[in-house]
Enzyme design. Structure first.
Site, PDB file in Angstrom:
ATOM      1  CE  LYS A 171      11.668  45.111 122.042  1.00  0.00           C
ATOM      2  NZ  LYS A 171      10.819  43.926 121.956  1.00  0.00           N
ATOM      3  CE  LYS A 239       8.103  52.372 124.227  1.00  0.00           C
ATOM      4  NZ  LYS A 239       9.137  51.382 124.512  1.00  0.00           N
TER       5      LYS A 239
END
Ligand SMILES: NC(=O)c1ccc[n+]([C@@H]2O[C@H](COP(=O)([O-])OP(=O)(O)OC[C@H]3O[C@@H](n4cnc5c(N)ncnc54)[C@H](OP(=O)(O)O)[C@@H]3O)[C@@H](O)[C@H]2O)c1
Length: 297
Positions: A171, A239
């Site tokens: 991911k 993030k």
């Protein structure tokens, strides 16, 4: 099968609704109250703590912002799921977090007789709503097969990658590419705009050739209309780029594109785009090139 779902944000709320649509029995938790209202109105059971929700759950699904949120909701010894989870339950974490946290939580759950999968997703708010997400899954393969009906209820595809943490790793690799694709759109568009040319025609052209990418398709309307209502905030993208940077550092691989795009998202977040969609990176380019546009209409 009784499911406990925690984290009813932009992605989590529609994912939980799709589980309900598929006929699953749900208990939900969210840190703040507003996101719970729709579920309360439908008579869905709401719990005050993740530990309470985990007590009788056969499966626990989390869709939370970041490492801190997942550590608290799943891993807190007092209020987290780990306190009360039943042996034999399955934990599926779909948040984008660091692979090391996926692995360490999985080990802690294993001690309790519980298998945890890291199952982050590609796709954004529209795909969460339509039930067309792709799940990228790490953990025990038999648990992946056990979870397949749940993935089908929330998504179109699930890909088993390998051991615990491997879903989170893939991911992060995916999001490096997503951010760089957004940068590519912003750079091309900067030249077109400063030259006074038609941005819509530019999108028509690149959509048909080798410069096309997912951001060209999914962010076209937001960028053309300068309406950056968030599907995926710039804050969350930053993030993920931070997590990817830590991973690249630990693997001792230089990723110069990642360093550059991390800096650009940092600038974007420090100059007002933090809560805007990640496509608002274009605003950063406009500020840098003196071509700031105002929203139409
Ligand atoms: N949006 C996308 O397009 C997209 C796509 C793929 C993956 N993701 C990933 O999916 C995850 C969720 O994204 P999202 O867009 O749904 O984010 P979001 O709308 O900001 O929702 C985040 C959720 O996490 C909860 N939360 C945050 N900090 C917490 C804490 N310390 N303790 C407990 N709960 C906490 C929030 O609760 P409150 O409501 O109380 O704030 C909310 O339920 C993220 O990891 C993101 O990177 C997002």
């Amino acid at each position: 099968m009784r499911i406990f779902f925690a984290g009813l944000g932009t992605m989590g709320a529609p994912m939980a609704k799709n589980l309900l649509k598929a006929g699953y029995s749900l208990t939900v938790y969210n840190r703040s109250a507003k996101a719970l209202r729709w579920f309360q109105d439908q008579g869905i059971r709401v719990v005050e703590t993740p530990a309470k929700g985990a007590e009788d759950a056969d499966a626990i699904i989390t869709m939370l912002a970041d490492d801190d949120a997942v550590s608290q909701v799943l891993g807190d010894e007092e209020t987290g799921c780990i306190r009360s989870v039943k042996a034999g339950a399955l934990v599926i974490d779909s948040s984008t977090i660091s692979p090391s946290l996926s692995r360490s939580l999985s080990t802690r759950f294993m001690v309790k007789g519980v298998v945890m999968l890291d199952a982050p997703v590609t796709g954004s708010a529209p795909q969460a709503q339509d039930g067309t997400l792709t799940f990228i899954v790490g953990g025990k393969e038999d648990a992946y097969h056990q979870a397949e009906p749940l993935f089908r209820a929330m998504g179109r595809r699930a890909v088993y990658i390998g051991p615990s943490g491997s879903g989170s790793t893939v991911k992060l690799a995916n999001n490096i590419m997503g951010a760089i694709n957004m940068m590519a759109v912003a750079e091309g568009l900067s030249i077109v705009q400063k030259s006074g040319l038609d941005a819509e025609k530019f999108f028509d052209v690149i959509a048909g050739g080798g410069a096309n990418n997912g951001m060209v398709i999914s962010k076209r309307e937001k960028v053309l209309n300068r309406r950056y209502t968030p599907d995926f905030t710039a804050r969350l993208m930053l993030k993920d780029l931070r997590l990817a940077s830590h991973l690249a550092w630990n693997l001792d691989i230089p990723l110069p594109g990642l360093a550059l795009i991390s800096n650009l998202y940092q600038i974007a977040c420090h100059t007002g785009a933090s809560e805007s969609d990640m496509s608002a990176l274009l605003e950063t380019y406009e500020k840098l090139s003196g071509t700031t546009q105002t929203p139409e209409g």
